[in-house]
Motif scaffolding. Structure first.
Motif, short mmCIF file in Angstrom:
data_model
loop_
_atom_site.label_atom_id
_atom_site.label_comp_id
_atom_site.label_asym_id
_atom_site.label_seq_id
_atom_site.Cartn_x
_atom_site.Cartn_y
_atom_site.Cartn_z
N HIS C 68 0.83 -1.21 0.00
CA HIS C 68 0.00 0.00 0.00
C HIS C 68 0.87 1.26 0.00
O HIS C 68 0.57 2.23 -0.68
CB HIS C 68 -0.91 -0.02 1.23
CG HIS C 68 -1.90 1.10 1.26
ND1 HIS C 68 -2.82 1.29 0.25
CD2 HIS C 68 -2.11 2.10 2.14
CE1 HIS C 68 -3.55 2.35 0.53
NE2 HIS C 68 -3.14 2.86 1.67
N LEU C 69 1.98 1.20 0.77
CA LEU C 69 2.90 2.35 0.82
C LEU C 69 3.47 2.63 -0.56
O LEU C 69 3.54 3.79 -1.00
CB LEU C 69 4.02 2.05 1.82
CG LEU C 69 5.04 3.16 2.03
CD1 LEU C 69 4.42 4.27 2.84
CD2 LEU C 69 6.27 2.66 2.72
N VAL C 72 0.87 4.22 -2.71
CA VAL C 72 0.64 5.63 -2.36
C VAL C 72 1.77 6.50 -2.90
O VAL C 72 1.52 7.59 -3.44
CB VAL C 72 0.48 5.78 -0.83
CG1 VAL C 72 0.54 7.23 -0.42
CG2 VAL C 72 -0.83 5.17 -0.37
N ASP C 75 1.23 6.99 -6.49
CA ASP C 75 0.11 7.92 -6.70
C ASP C 75 0.51 9.35 -6.41
O ASP C 75 0.05 10.27 -7.08
CB ASP C 75 -1.06 7.54 -5.79
CG ASP C 75 -1.89 6.45 -6.40
OD1 ASP C 75 -1.45 5.94 -7.44
OD2 ASP C 75 -2.94 6.11 -5.85
N ILE C 76 1.38 9.54 -5.40
CA ILE C 76 1.82 10.90 -5.06
C ILE C 76 2.50 11.52 -6.28
O ILE C 76 2.22 12.66 -6.65
CB ILE C 76 2.78 10.90 -3.85
CG1 ILE C 76 2.00 10.61 -2.57
CG2 ILE C 76 3.50 12.22 -3.71
CD1 ILE C 76 2.87 10.45 -1.36
N SER C 116 -4.15 11.66 5.70
CA SER C 116 -2.85 12.10 5.19
C SER C 116 -2.65 11.65 3.75
O SER C 116 -2.16 12.43 2.93
CB SER C 116 -1.72 11.54 6.05
OG SER C 116 -1.88 11.98 7.36
N THR C 117 -3.04 10.40 3.43
CA THR C 117 -2.86 9.97 2.04
C THR C 117 -3.77 10.78 1.12
O THR C 117 -3.36 11.14 0.02
CB THR C 117 -3.18 8.47 1.86
OG1 THR C 117 -4.34 8.17 2.62
CG2 THR C 117 -2.06 7.61 2.28
N THR C 121 -2.47 12.93 -2.11
CA THR C 121 -2.71 12.38 -3.45
C THR C 121 -3.67 13.19 -4.33
O THR C 121 -3.35 14.30 -4.68
CB THR C 121 -3.01 10.89 -3.40
OG1 THR C 121 -3.80 10.64 -2.27
CG2 THR C 121 -1.75 10.07 -3.29
N TYR C 168 -7.87 3.65 -1.31
CA TYR C 168 -7.11 3.98 -0.11
C TYR C 168 -7.72 3.44 1.17
O TYR C 168 -7.00 3.11 2.11
CB TYR C 168 -6.96 5.51 0.01
CG TYR C 168 -6.33 6.12 -1.19
CD1 TYR C 168 -5.07 5.73 -1.58
CD2 TYR C 168 -7.00 7.06 -1.95
CE1 TYR C 168 -4.49 6.26 -2.71
CE2 TYR C 168 -6.43 7.60 -3.08
CZ TYR C 168 -5.16 7.19 -3.46
OH TYR C 168 -4.60 7.71 -4.57
#
Lengths: 110, 89, 178
Positions: C68-69, C72, C75-76, C116-117, C121, C168
């Protein structure tokens, strides 16, 4: 070769930081201004610090990875400071521009 | 080549700092000014790291880390003051 | 969901690992002395600070958490390029909006990670979690929570909510098993 990588990373970083600041100046209301600095500037810093990491690893003796710490710290803290700022903006009932949709989703403070 | 690129990026970050100062002076609201200050400290970290690169020394890393930590804490503290330190509460 | 760690002497294993790595990075060395000191700090600091903390759900699926990290982080990068294009484009085209996302998560820690994600994103900044924390009793956990987000360019509200929930929130639910 490594010089090229450092240069490209530096330029990408500089561009993203500049875009973040342009967004800060150009956007019409506070909520839209917030998007530039929280996202673009954070990624710009990450890219710039990666460039610094590669630079110091090649020019100085031994691997230098401590620049990751600043990137990590900024990635962790940027959403939190953005959250605090938007919370204080909602508390002060700052006006958002007229075409903003779904304004009635904001609930009043207690 | 690297020296030229570092100079260009110096100029880019200088321009962004000027834009931030403009937002800091114009406002119009207090959260806007906090946002400008928040962006300014991040940009100054970038400036310090670049200065260290142009001198070829890693000594400035600790200064950048300290600014990152203090900047975050001060942003949160000022926002918290705005949220809870109002006269009309 | 589990709140207590397996071993009493290692209350927060991932924080210990993080402390270990951060100490080595700060000193920029992997000599035996520093590894020993980092190990001691990584065990002593969580033990000393654990009584102050509110119990949070533990990560139960580390492999999924790592995947998942990575998702993310990817995606960032892509989302940032989109946001940069939006910022540089004309202001008139943008239609900002506030969206209220109903959450399946109920605990503070997973919601913080989700917020936060979302902030980092896709053109969104999380603004508030409803109902207000201040309106709740001490330790009370409400059944349904909402996340208020501000979107830079709102085109399709339903699709955005669906993306956030599937991309997410669902992995976070799986990671913390709650």
């Amino acid at each position: 070769m490594i010089e090229w990588i450092i240069s490209i990373l530096l330029l990408i970083g500089g561009c993203f930081i500049l875009v973040g600041s342009i967004g800060l100046v150009k956007m019409p209301d506070f909520f839209m201004r917030l998007h530039g600095p929280t996202k673009a500037t954070t990624l710009g810093m990450a890219s710039l610090l990666t460039a610094a990491m590669v630079f110091f690893s090649t020019t100085q003796a031994g691997l230098s990875a401590k620049e990751i710490l600043i990137s990590l710290f900024l990635l962790l803290t940027a959403p939190i400071s953005a959250y605090m700022m938007i919370k204080s903006a909602i508390h002060h009932k700052l006006a958002s521009i007229e075409r903003t949709k779904g304004k009635d989703n904001i609930e009043d403070d207690v | 080549m690297l020296e030229t690129v570092i100079l260009i990026v110096f100029a880019m970050i200088g321009v962004s700092l000027l834009l931030n100062i403009w937002r800091l002076l114009v406002g119009p609201s207090i959260p806007d000014r906090i946002l400008a200050l928040d962006t300014m400290y991040i940009n100054s970290i970038a400036l310090i790291i670049l200065y260290g690169m142009s001198l070829g020394t890693a000594l400035y890393f600790e200064a950048a880390l300290l600014i990152a930590m203090l900047g975050f804490v001060s942003t949160v503290a000022v926002c918290k003051y705005l949220l809870r330190g109002d006269i009309i509460e | 969901m589990r709140l207590e760690a397996k071993f009493k002497w290692l209350p927060t294993p991932y924080m210990s690992l993080l402390l270990f790595i951060v100490w080595l990075l700060l000193n920029n060395s992997v000599s035996t002395g520093h590894i020993l000191l980092a190990a001691v700090l990584a065990i002593v600091i969580p033990l000393a600070t654990n009584p102050f903390k509110v119990k949070q759900p533990l990560i139960l699926k580390p492999g999924l958490a790592f995947r998942h990290l990575m998702l993310v982080l990817y995606d960032i990068i892509t989302a940032n390029i989109q946001v940069a294009i939006l910022i540089l484009g004309p202001n008139k085209k943008l239609t900002p909006g506030f969206v209220k996302v109903p959450l399946d998560l109920t605990h503070n820690m997973p919601i913080t990670i989700l917020a936060s994600t979302v902030s980092l994103t896709p053109g969104t900044v999380s603004a508030e979690v409803y109902p207000w924390q201040e309106s709740l009793e001490e330790g009370e956990i409400p059944e349904q929570r909402f996340l208020l987000i501000h979107v830079l360019n709102l085109t399709d509200e339903e699709a955005l909510i669906k993306t956030i929930k599937q991309r997410y929130e669902a992995p976070l639910k799986e990671i913390f098993q709650c």
